[in-house]
Design a protein around this motif. Structure first.
Motif, short mmCIF file in Angstrom:
data_model
loop_
_atom_site.label_atom_id
_atom_site.label_comp_id
_atom_site.label_asym_id
_atom_site.label_seq_id
_atom_site.Cartn_x
_atom_site.Cartn_y
_atom_site.Cartn_z
N GLY A 87 77.91 -3.81 50.88
CA GLY A 87 77.20 -5.00 49.98
C GLY A 87 77.02 -4.36 48.67
O GLY A 87 77.06 -3.09 48.51
N TYR B 7 81.53 -9.80 42.67
CA TYR B 7 81.50 -10.13 44.16
C TYR B 7 80.41 -11.20 44.73
O TYR B 7 80.82 -12.04 45.32
CB TYR B 7 81.21 -8.69 44.73
CG TYR B 7 81.21 -8.73 46.42
CD1 TYR B 7 82.46 -8.66 47.17
CD2 TYR B 7 80.16 -9.00 47.16
CE1 TYR B 7 82.48 -8.66 48.41
CE2 TYR B 7 80.12 -9.13 48.47
CZ TYR B 7 81.36 -8.89 49.22
OH TYR B 7 81.35 -8.96 50.39
N ARG C 90 81.41 -14.88 46.01
CA ARG C 90 81.14 -15.39 47.26
C ARG C 90 79.96 -16.32 47.56
O ARG C 90 79.89 -17.14 48.42
CB ARG C 90 80.47 -13.83 48.19
CG ARG C 90 81.45 -12.73 48.37
CD ARG C 90 82.28 -13.21 49.56
NE ARG C 90 81.56 -13.87 50.53
CZ ARG C 90 80.89 -13.02 51.47
NH1 ARG C 90 80.66 -11.80 51.45
NH2 ARG C 90 80.16 -13.51 52.28
N ASP D 261 72.38 -8.90 49.08
CA ASP D 261 73.64 -8.95 49.55
C ASP D 261 73.97 -10.43 50.17
O ASP D 261 73.12 -11.02 50.62
CB ASP D 261 73.96 -8.04 50.65
CG ASP D 261 73.86 -6.58 50.08
OD1 ASP D 261 74.11 -6.34 49.01
OD2 ASP D 261 73.44 -5.72 51.17
N ALA E 38 77.27 -12.54 55.42
CA ALA E 38 78.16 -11.91 56.09
C ALA E 38 79.61 -12.73 55.98
O ALA E 38 79.33 -14.05 56.09
CB ALA E 38 78.03 -11.42 57.41
#
Length: 386
Positions: A66, A115, A119, A181, A184
């Motif tokens: 992460g 990132y 995401r 983060d 998942a």
């Protein structure tokens, strides 16, 4: 997530600062440590090569660990340590090692943000978010111009570097505390860089990233300082680099919404970089024009060379979620690695041409031809529209 992104933005401002500050400190380093422009070109190139070399492990860490731990640990340990070594350097090799450490420390901060964008947010706004981040982050370029020059005059270049050491470590601690983060990945979670390289579009987008930032970063980060000092006077280094830094900010914000405005990313990038190549070619023909023309051309190279975020958005569209970290960091490796390679190449070319106006003519020719070559390959890339 918002507080974390603010801390990552501060970290990216530092990253932009560190890739550009040598141009302003160049006269002091040349005098105090008996270095040459080629020595500084090598040190600048080391920053970009170290940064680029870290992209593959950073991509793996983003996918597996992460962005929080990846960004905070590297920025604090390597970035802060490198800044401290720079502040105490007594020889050229120490400057080079310090720049390598700082490059390692800065390597994850932008990719950690990208990132999170890829995401968490809608694909259609990636280019705009990425461009805004780079545009605001380019305030580091501004800080690495007149403000740094004033700070170095007030407390010396070593004192300025100690202050930067403290800011770097404090920002890393903030990243550890506030970055969150993303959730998942569901579905496939395994993959490798080989899977990224099997995507055909990557082979046409990557060459564009290899060259599109190199002229702007090379001039702003190093060559503008010695060039302006030699032909127009050292007192003008700060204002000229400030103009380039400002142009980079304007360019990034201008590129941001153009894919949604025109319905294409590919042609926005191609046209912008062709204009950048024209500006380099004008300086190739006349390497020492009047000061006003030099400032205008340097600013044009900086503004049109700010297509990085748009090109990254183009490439990002081809990566599945479980390869997002490795995909965007591979593209970033190409961009930053291209700058490092160009810095290594231009130093010997400059000296081989005898320096002076002849050396800078070769420098500008190299930049122009590299941009044209990148555009020629990029023509075959499929467009991406989210």
């Amino acid at each position: 997530m918002k507080r974390g992104l603010v801390l990552l933005l501060l970290a990216y401002i530092l990253s932009q600062f560190y890739r550009a500050f040598l141009a302003v400190l160049a006269p002091d380093l040349l005098a105090d440590l008996a270095l040459t422009p080629a020595d500084l070109s090598f040190a600048s190139g080391i920053w970009f090569i170290a940064f680029a070399a870290m992209q593959i492990p950073v991509g793996l860490a983003l996918d597996r660990l992460g962005p929080r731990r990846t960004a905070a640990v590297l920025l604090g340990a390597a970035g802060g340590g490198g800044a401290a070594l720079f502040a105490t350097a007594q020889a050229g090799w120490q400057i080079a090692v310090a720049m390598a450490l700082i490059g390692v420390g800065c390597a994850p901060v932008l990719m950690a943000s990208y990132y999170i964008f890829a995401r968490v947010y809608r694909p259609a706004v990636f280019a705009t978010l990425a461009s805004v981040l780079v545009g605001v982050g380019s305030l580091g370029n501004i800080a690495a111009s007149v403000p740094l020059s004033l700070a170095a005059d007030a407390v010396g270049w070593r004192g300025a570097m100690w202050a930067l050491t403290a800011v770097t470590v404090a920002t890393a601690i903030g990243c550890w505390a506030f970055v969150r983060d993303p959730e998942a990945v569901t579905g496939p979670t395994r993959g490798s860089l080989l899977d990224v390289l099997r995507i055909p579009a990557v082979w046409f987008v990557a060459p564009m990233l290899l060259v599109n930032y190199a002229p702007a970063a090379g001039l702003r980060g190093l060559w503008a300082g010695p060039y302006v000092a030699e032909f127009y006077g050292a007192a003008l280094v700060g204002p000229v680099t400030l103009a380039m830094g400002t142009a980079m900010i304007v360019g990034n914000f201008a590129y941001g919404p153009l894919d949604r405005l025109f319905g294409t990313r590919k042609w926005v990038v191609i046209i912008g970089n062709l204009f950048g190549a024209v500006a380099c070619a004008v300086l190739w023909l006349d390497p020492v024009p009047p000061l006003v023309a030099t400032i205008a051309l340097f600013a044009a190279i900086a503004a049109f060379g700010s297509s990085y975020a748009m090109t990254m958005a183009h490439g990002r569209a081809f990566f599945p979620a479980h390869l997002m970290g490795r995909g965007v960091t591979f593209l970033n490796l190409c961009s930053i690695g291209g700058v490092g390679i160009m810095q290594f190449v231009t130093g010997p070319l400059f000296e081989g041409a005898g320096g002076g106006a002849a050396g800078y003519r070769v420098l500008f020719a190299t930049f122009a031809l590299a941009l044209l070559a990148g555009c020629a390959i990029y023509l075959f890339a499929p467009d991406s529209r989210d």
